[in-house]
Design a protein around this motif. Sequence first.
Motif, PDB file in Angstrom:
ATOM      1  N   ASN A  10       0.803  -1.234   0.000  1.00 28.89           N
ATOM      2  CA  ASN A  10       0.000   0.000   0.000  1.00 28.89           C
ATOM      3  C   ASN A  10       0.830   1.275   0.000  1.00 28.89           C
ATOM      4  OD1 ASN A  10      -2.975  -0.842   0.326  1.00 28.89           O
ATOM      5  ND2 ASN A  10      -1.879  -2.134   1.783  1.00 28.89           N
ATOM      6  N   LYS A  38       4.010   1.259  -0.928  1.00 26.47           N
ATOM      7  CA  LYS A  38       4.971   1.082  -2.029  1.00 26.47           C
ATOM      8  C   LYS A  38       6.416   1.307  -1.579  1.00 26.47           C
ATOM      9  CE  LYS A  38       1.506   0.603  -4.909  1.00 26.47           C
ATOM     10  NZ  LYS A  38       1.120  -0.745  -5.363  1.00 26.47           N
ATOM     11  N   GLU A  42       4.467  -7.616 -12.367  1.00 23.98           N
ATOM     12  CA  GLU A  42       3.392  -7.214 -11.441  1.00 23.98           C
ATOM     13  C   GLU A  42       2.269  -6.467 -12.152  1.00 23.98           C
ATOM     14  OE1 GLU A  42       4.807  -5.649  -7.709  1.00 23.98           O
ATOM     15  OE2 GLU A  42       3.011  -4.437  -7.481  1.00 23.98           O
ATOM     16  N   LYS A  80      -2.295  -6.943  -4.207  1.00 24.99           N
ATOM     17  CA  LYS A  80      -2.159  -6.599  -2.781  1.00 24.99           C
ATOM     18  C   LYS A  80      -2.475  -7.795  -1.892  1.00 24.99           C
ATOM     19  CE  LYS A  80      -3.070  -1.635  -3.034  1.00 24.99           C
ATOM     20  NZ  LYS A  80      -3.972  -0.544  -2.647  1.00 24.99           N
TER      21      LYS A  80
END
Length: 313
Positions: A111, A113, A192, A203
């Motif tokens: 979240n 990063k 990703e 996530k």
Amino acid sequence: MNLNKMRKYGIFVALLVLILFFTLTTNAFLTFGNLINVTRQISMLGITSVGMAFVLLLGGIDLSVGSQISLVNIIAAWFMAKAGLNPVFAILIALTVSTSVGFLNGWIIANIKMPPLIVTLASLTILEGLAYIISGGIPIFGFPKSFSVIGQGYISFIPVPVIIMIIIMLIGAFILNKTYFGRYFYAVGGNEEAAELSGINVKRVKYLVYSLSGLFAGIAGILMLSRTNSGQAIAGKGFELDVLTAVVLGGVSINGGYGKMFHVIAGVLIMGVLSNGLVLMNVSQYYQLVIKGLVLLFAVGFDSYQKYVVKSS
């Protein structure tokens, strides 16, 4: 031997060469008792390596596993020896803490990063500090006798920790080979953005993978506590280096997206045989650290070389 064959069989050739070398240079290596000892010694490494393999497949890294082992070690010890709690409840509390730490690592990485290296390095430091705060830097003793069975007991001639390691490795292989989540690990580690566009909840995958890494490190911490019968704030110190070396040596790409659990088992065995053989040869602990560092350097270097060859072709 071309690159693909080196990936598939090189690790097993290296293991055989290492076994042959220690068999010829020491008298005690190839004995039944010592081989059982090797399997018991690698059990905690093997369990933690399953979680680390998941994390590396994702393209991440978890440097906090050693400190998670220390924290779990101290929490379970404190609840049993100081609070008088039943071992089962103490173990559940400690495993809940390690799984939550793993989840928090995954949440921050997914979240906010932040780079996994920085997040888990910070966790390493924080958890190490917490283990010292709870224990006061003093070893904790005085656990119920039944607790020692987990780390010191046998079923027939097989140590209980080895059985637990085999079960967790089989679960790890099942997740990777037979479940959607296992395929998602490869997809996210490979690309990703493409994985997200194809509908994978990236996530959620990160939450799961880092939580599992925390859970497996916690199980290793419980086994270590039971085996040593002493809660130590330094129980897992430096353990992350061995785990990382075993997994990368086992062919899991540090860049994510490639690796097999079967090869990770060989990587764990190499680390166990190497440690045991060096002890039998009376090699100083300082030299052992140098050798293990060189092995990690070789494993990462080979992984980078493979990536370069694939890009060039």
